[in-house]
Design a protein around this motif. Structure first.
Motif, PDB file in Angstrom:
ATOM      1  N   PHE A  32       0.593  -1.043   0.138  1.00  0.00           N
ATOM      2  CA  PHE A  32       0.028   0.098   0.068  1.00  0.00           C
ATOM      3  C   PHE A  32       0.846   1.322   0.093  1.00  0.00           C
ATOM      4  O   PHE A  32       1.760   1.409   0.784  1.00  0.00           O
ATOM      5  N   GLY A  33       0.961   2.117  -1.167  1.00  0.00           N
ATOM      6  CA  GLY A  33       1.718   3.317  -1.260  1.00  0.00           C
ATOM      7  C   GLY A  33       0.913   4.494  -0.624  1.00  0.00           C
ATOM      8  O   GLY A  33      -0.052   4.555  -0.316  1.00  0.00           O
ATOM      9  N   THR A  34       2.032   5.406  -0.370  1.00  0.00           N
ATOM     10  CA  THR A  34       1.281   6.501   0.440  1.00  0.00           C
ATOM     11  C   THR A  34       2.216   7.918  -0.193  1.00  0.00           C
ATOM     12  O   THR A  34       2.034   8.899   0.504  1.00  0.00           O
ATOM     13  N   TRP A  35       2.587   7.798  -1.174  1.00  0.00           N
ATOM     14  CA  TRP A  35       3.278   8.895  -1.992  1.00  0.00           C
ATOM     15  C   TRP A  35       2.446  10.090  -2.135  1.00  0.00           C
ATOM     16  O   TRP A  35       0.977   9.848  -2.598  1.00  0.00           O
ATOM     17  N   LYS A  36       2.733  11.347  -1.866  1.00  0.00           N
ATOM     18  CA  LYS A  36       1.767  12.546  -2.077  1.00  0.00           C
ATOM     19  C   LYS A  36       0.700  12.480  -1.049  1.00  0.00           C
ATOM     20  O   LYS A  36      -0.536  13.157  -1.625  1.00  0.00           O
ATOM     21  N   THR A  37       0.632  11.837   0.027  1.00  0.00           N
ATOM     22  CA  THR A  37      -0.401  11.505   0.889  1.00  0.00           C
ATOM     23  C   THR A  37      -0.108  12.348   2.080  1.00  0.00           C
ATOM     24  O   THR A  37       0.680  11.826   2.783  1.00  0.00           O
ATOM     25  N   PRO A  38      -0.760  13.521   2.332  1.00  0.00           N
ATOM     26  CA  PRO A  38      -0.370  14.335   3.850  1.00  0.00           C
ATOM     27  C   PRO A  38      -0.539  13.526   5.166  1.00  0.00           C
ATOM     28  O   PRO A  38      -1.276  12.326   4.826  1.00  0.00           O
ATOM     29  N   ASN A  39       0.034  13.686   5.940  1.00  0.00           N
ATOM     30  CA  ASN A  39       0.114  13.012   7.201  1.00  0.00           C
ATOM     31  C   ASN A  39      -1.200  12.619   7.692  1.00  0.00           C
ATOM     32  O   ASN A  39      -1.498  11.338   7.928  1.00  0.00           O
ATOM     33  N   ASP A  40      -2.256  13.492   7.912  1.00  0.00           N
ATOM     34  CA  ASP A  40      -3.741  12.961   8.416  1.00  0.00           C
ATOM     35  C   ASP A  40      -4.484  12.056   7.377  1.00  0.00           C
ATOM     36  O   ASP A  40      -4.902  11.244   7.883  1.00  0.00           O
ATOM     37  N   GLU A  41      -4.324  12.357   6.084  1.00  0.00           N
ATOM     38  CA  GLU A  41      -4.734  11.391   5.264  1.00  0.00           C
ATOM     39  C   GLU A  41      -3.986   9.905   5.115  1.00  0.00           C
ATOM     40  O   GLU A  41      -4.605   9.010   5.075  1.00  0.00           O
ATOM     41  N   ALA A  42      -2.879  10.190   5.275  1.00  0.00           N
ATOM     42  CA  ALA A  42      -2.022   8.995   5.335  1.00  0.00           C
ATOM     43  C   ALA A  42      -2.475   7.857   6.460  1.00  0.00           C
ATOM     44  O   ALA A  42      -2.565   6.798   6.474  1.00  0.00           O
ATOM     45  N   ALA A  43      -2.617   8.573   7.723  1.00  0.00           N
ATOM     46  CA  ALA A  43      -2.982   7.886   8.794  1.00  0.00           C
ATOM     47  C   ALA A  43      -4.325   7.201   8.623  1.00  0.00           C
ATOM     48  O   ALA A  43      -4.525   6.115   8.910  1.00  0.00           O
ATOM     49  N   ASP A  92       4.074   1.037   2.492  1.00  0.00           N
ATOM     50  CA  ASP A  92       5.304   1.730   2.084  1.00  0.00           C
ATOM     51  C   ASP A  92       5.380   3.478   2.288  1.00  0.00           C
ATOM     52  O   ASP A  92       4.232   3.842   1.908  1.00  0.00           O
ATOM     53  N   THR A  93       6.437   3.861   2.997  1.00  0.00           N
ATOM     54  CA  THR A  93       6.289   5.307   2.973  1.00  0.00           C
ATOM     55  C   THR A  93       7.699   5.723   2.827  1.00  0.00           C
ATOM     56  O   THR A  93       8.460   4.962   2.236  1.00  0.00           O
ATOM     57  N   ALA A  94       8.311   7.079   3.106  1.00  0.00           N
ATOM     58  CA  ALA A  94       9.289   7.770   2.712  1.00  0.00           C
ATOM     59  C   ALA A  94       9.642   8.881   3.539  1.00  0.00           C
ATOM     60  O   ALA A  94       8.705   9.463   3.623  1.00  0.00           O
ATOM     61  N   THR A  95      10.765   9.141   3.891  1.00  0.00           N
ATOM     62  CA  THR A  95      11.012  10.599   4.727  1.00  0.00           C
ATOM     63  C   THR A  95      10.602  11.524   3.569  1.00  0.00           C
ATOM     64  O   THR A  95       9.886  12.671   4.064  1.00  0.00           O
ATOM     65  N   ALA A  96      10.850  11.168   2.433  1.00  0.00           N
ATOM     66  CA  ALA A  96      10.449  12.512   1.587  1.00  0.00           C
ATOM     67  C   ALA A  96       8.880  12.897   1.511  1.00  0.00           C
ATOM     68  O   ALA A  96       8.526  13.749   0.929  1.00  0.00           O
ATOM     69  N   TYR A  97       8.043  11.824   1.801  1.00  0.00           N
ATOM     70  CA  TYR A  97       6.644  11.925   1.764  1.00  0.00           C
ATOM     71  C   TYR A  97       6.163  12.868   2.694  1.00  0.00           C
ATOM     72  O   TYR A  97       4.899  13.143   2.545  1.00  0.00           O
ATOM     73  N   GLY A  98       6.933  13.036   3.966  1.00  0.00           N
ATOM     74  CA  GLY A  98       6.567  13.890   4.914  1.00  0.00           C
ATOM     75  C   GLY A  98       5.437  13.038   5.795  1.00  0.00           C
ATOM     76  O   GLY A  98       4.497  13.972   6.530  1.00  0.00           O
ATOM     77  N   ASN A  99       5.190  11.928   5.633  1.00  0.00           N
ATOM     78  CA  ASN A  99       4.007  11.400   6.382  1.00  0.00           C
ATOM     79  C   ASN A  99       4.287  10.259   7.282  1.00  0.00           C
ATOM     80  O   ASN A  99       3.391   9.329   7.508  1.00  0.00           O
ATOM     81  N   GLU A 100       5.573  10.136   7.953  1.00  0.00           N
ATOM     82  CA  GLU A 100       5.986   8.851   8.398  1.00  0.00           C
ATOM     83  C   GLU A 100       5.017   8.784   9.674  1.00  0.00           C
ATOM     84  O   GLU A 100       4.959   7.720  10.251  1.00  0.00           O
TER      85      GLU A 100
END
Length: 281
Positions: free
Chosen positions: A20-31, A46-54
């Protein structure tokens, strides 16, 4: 097969066949979206530091009630943090945000390249040595890279103790990456595919629409099934609960060989435009 069917990695661990990818998904939406994905049955996030949603991803996992060992969690090192000590420091920051004490997979997000650094080979090697240390220390179950091309990988192969186990690259119809798939398999690397829907443009491709009608499936389901049958781990993303569930229902049908070939032969279906030669960070 189902969402939790695992593909072996060369070091004896394994990875769920769809992530499950999370690219370009802000923190609240990622949660919220990760929580829904876990509820539906995904166990590979799957996440990344660059996504800003860890932090959002970590919150969803911590609150899911699912034992941590049942979830395969990936994050990625962002390029400004490359280097030996800076990699170790960045890893600790990621763990804190993700509320975990280990990662199942850690990737170098993009290779350093000659466009940015005269000593790009040395920088990539320094970073990889930090990855090897974290792996030996038991902080990461598997280590790999993302968006590396053969020239970057050969540099690592010639200077590493442990070879990369996974390569995550852009793969979708119109960008089948046959040569890169063959290269990775030759070197015992599992391949993950990011942007499996060609950043959304695949939905308007007539040939895929026709196949969706033939199989009585959605375009997304046909495309994800194409990935799985090729042995690629796709990383679909969505913040819509119905689509998160829809993308998980790909294991009760199979594409016929001629339809697999038809999809693989498609061209000009969309491309992110990102590659190591033009990356800006």
């Amino acid at each position: 097969m189902d969402l939790q069917t695992r593909i072996p990695i060369c070091n004896g661990t394994s990875i769920p066949c769809v992530g499950f990818g999370t690219w370009k998904t802000p923190n609240d939406e990622a949660a919220a979206s990760v929580a829904e994905a876990l509820r539906v049955g995904y166990r590979h996030i799957d996440t990344a530091t660059a996504y800003g949603n860890e932090a959002g991803v970590g919150k969803a996992i911590a609150e899911s009630g699912i034992p941590r060992e049942e979830i395969f969690l990936t994050s990625k090192l962002w390029n400004p943090h490359q280097g030996y000590q800076s990699t170790l420091d960045a890893f600790e920051r990621s763990l804190e945000k993700l509320q975990t004490d280990y990662l199942d997979l850690y990737l170098i997000h993009w290779p350093h390249d000659r466009k940015y650094f005269d000593n790009w080979e040395e920088k990539n090697i320094e970073t990889w040595r930090a990855f090897e240390k974290l792996y030996h220390d038991g902080r990461i179950k598997a280590i790999g890279i993302s968006n590396f091309r053969p020239r970057h990988l050969e540099n690592l192969f010639n200077n590493c103790e442990i070879k990369p186990m996974v390569d995550q690259i852009e793969i979708h119809p119109g960008m089948a990456q046959d040569d890169m798939l063959a290269y990775c398999r030759e070197h015992d690397m599992v391949v993950e595919g990011w942007s499996p829907m060609a950043t959304g443009r695949i939905f308007s491709v007539p040939e895929v629409q026709e196949l969706a009608a033939k199989y009585n499936r959605t375009v997304a389901q046909v495309v994800l099934r194409w990935h799985v049958q090729r042995g690629v781990i796709p990383l679909p993303k969505s913040v819509t609960p119905s689509r998160i569930a829809e993308n998980s229902r790909i294991f009760d049908f199979e594409l016929e060989p001629q339809d697999m070939a038809r999809i693989s032969a498609l061209t000009d279906c969309g491309w992110s435009g990102l590659n190591p030669d033009n990356l800006v960070y």
